[in-house]
Design an enzyme around this catalytic site. Structure first.
Site, PDB file in Angstrom:
ATOM      1  CB  SER A  89     -13.348  -9.089  -6.925  1.00  0.00           C
ATOM      2  OG  SER A  89     -13.799  -9.074  -5.543  1.00  0.00           O
ATOM      3  CB  SER A  91     -14.349 -11.850  -2.482  1.00  0.00           C
ATOM      4  OG  SER A  91     -15.448 -11.328  -2.787  1.00  0.00           O
ATOM      5  CE  LYS A 146     -16.472  -9.179   0.635  1.00  0.00           C
ATOM      6  NZ  LYS A 146     -15.496  -9.959  -0.477  1.00  0.00           N
ATOM      7  CB  SER A 255     -13.523 -13.612   0.293  1.00  0.00           C
ATOM      8  OG  SER A 255     -14.652 -12.183   1.150  1.00  0.00           O
TER       9      SER A 255
END
Length: 307
Positions: A89, A91, A146, A255
């Site tokens: 993705s 994010s 992250k 996100s």
């Protein structure tokens, strides 16, 4: 999915190793005994093809002996040294793009066994600014990636698209703790990336000694009504509990991160993302005859260390 594959590798390693051991301790000696008995019955003059047939390894044993060293090395490498991941993705844009293939350094943090994830060796703790892979707290079978923003004891505020951090007071930063500080941003460009039809701004964010790029979408409001609600704090304020970490995606308005579900327990940490070893471009035209999962090019300029 990555967790299931790790279990599969461990089981395959154990199974092939046990077959090899069983053959070495039990089956091979029995085959040798049959050969000796056959040679004795034939007066020592046994055709070569018959001798080979008597001591020939079963197909299962032959396969196990051929794959065990390879599978064992892969399991050790993947479980304790480096594990490959694919970015699914956007994010973490612009740091990581869809189609990036990365290596995660498993020994950067605590070294855990690949099945029960029990700590085998306590190594370094996650640091502010690390791009970390972890087990998603709301669904531990899923791996998330992250950036680590808040360490245990930190107070983090994300307000009007600006990040503020009040560092926890401990022996390492006693001189700089206890004061809420705004994280510096420097605008690089606007319009390089888009979220839907909205142009995004690219900033360089300075987290202590770590400088990295983030994306903001000025036209998108912050959905604070969905933020994680922590007792005794404002809706956009997060106090990191002991043994936990607060994480954000670099694509701040696209996100699902700690703002929405809370904190990452230290036990959930998998490793630190350190290197992009391959990066594919994919066709994003919905009207194209080419399936979207087929690469259309390689982004060689993206290969290298992750910051």
């Amino acid at each position: 999915m990555a967790g299931y594959f790790a279990i599969f590798l461990v089981l395959l390693t154990l199974a092939s190793g046990l077959v090899w051991l069983l053959d070495a301790l039990v089956l091979a000696p029995k085959r040798q005994q049959r050969l000796v008995l056959a040679q004795s019955s034939a007066g020592g003059d046994l055709p070569a093809n018959v001798s080979e047939q008597l001591v020939k390894e079963p197909q299962l044993v032959e396969t196990a002996k051929s794959i065990f060293p390879v599978i064992a090395l892969i399991t050790i490498f993947r479980s304790f040294i480096y594990e490959p991941f694919q970015i699914p993705s956007g994010s973490m844009m612009p740091t990581l793009l869809v189609g990036d293939f990365i290596l995660v350094e498993k020994f950067s943090y605590d070294v855990k066994d690949p099945v029960w994830r029990k700590t085998l060796y306590s190594n370094n703790k996650p640091q502010r600014g690390d791009v970390a892979v972890f087990k998603y707290p709301e669904q531990p079978t899923v791996d998330y990636i992250k950036r680590v923003i808040g360490l245990p004891g930190d107070r983090v505020i994300y307000r009007n698209k600006q990040l503020f951090i009040e560092k926890a007071c401990n022996g390492d930063n006693a001189a700089s703790c206890g004061k809420l500080e705004m994280v510096a941003l420097q605008l690089k460009n606007e319009g390089e990336f888009y979220q839907e039809q909205y142009a995004q701004r690219r900033y360089t964010e300075q987290l202590g000694t770590v400088a990295h790029d983030i994306l903001q979408t000025p036209a998108r409001r912050e959905h604070t009504e969905f933020f994680f609600k922590q007792h005794g704090t404002a809706i956009d304020e997060f106090v990191v509990p002991d043994g936990h970490y607060f994480v954000l995606g670099d694509n701040r308005d696209n996100s699902r991160d700690g703002r929405f579900w809370g904190f990452v327990p230290e036990h959930n940490m998998v490793g630190k993302a350190v290197f992009i070893w391959m990066s594919f471009e994919f066709n994003e035209d919905p009207n194209s005859w080419l399936p979207g999962w087929i690469p259309t090019g390689v982004r060689f300029d993206r290969l290298g260390a992750i910051h």
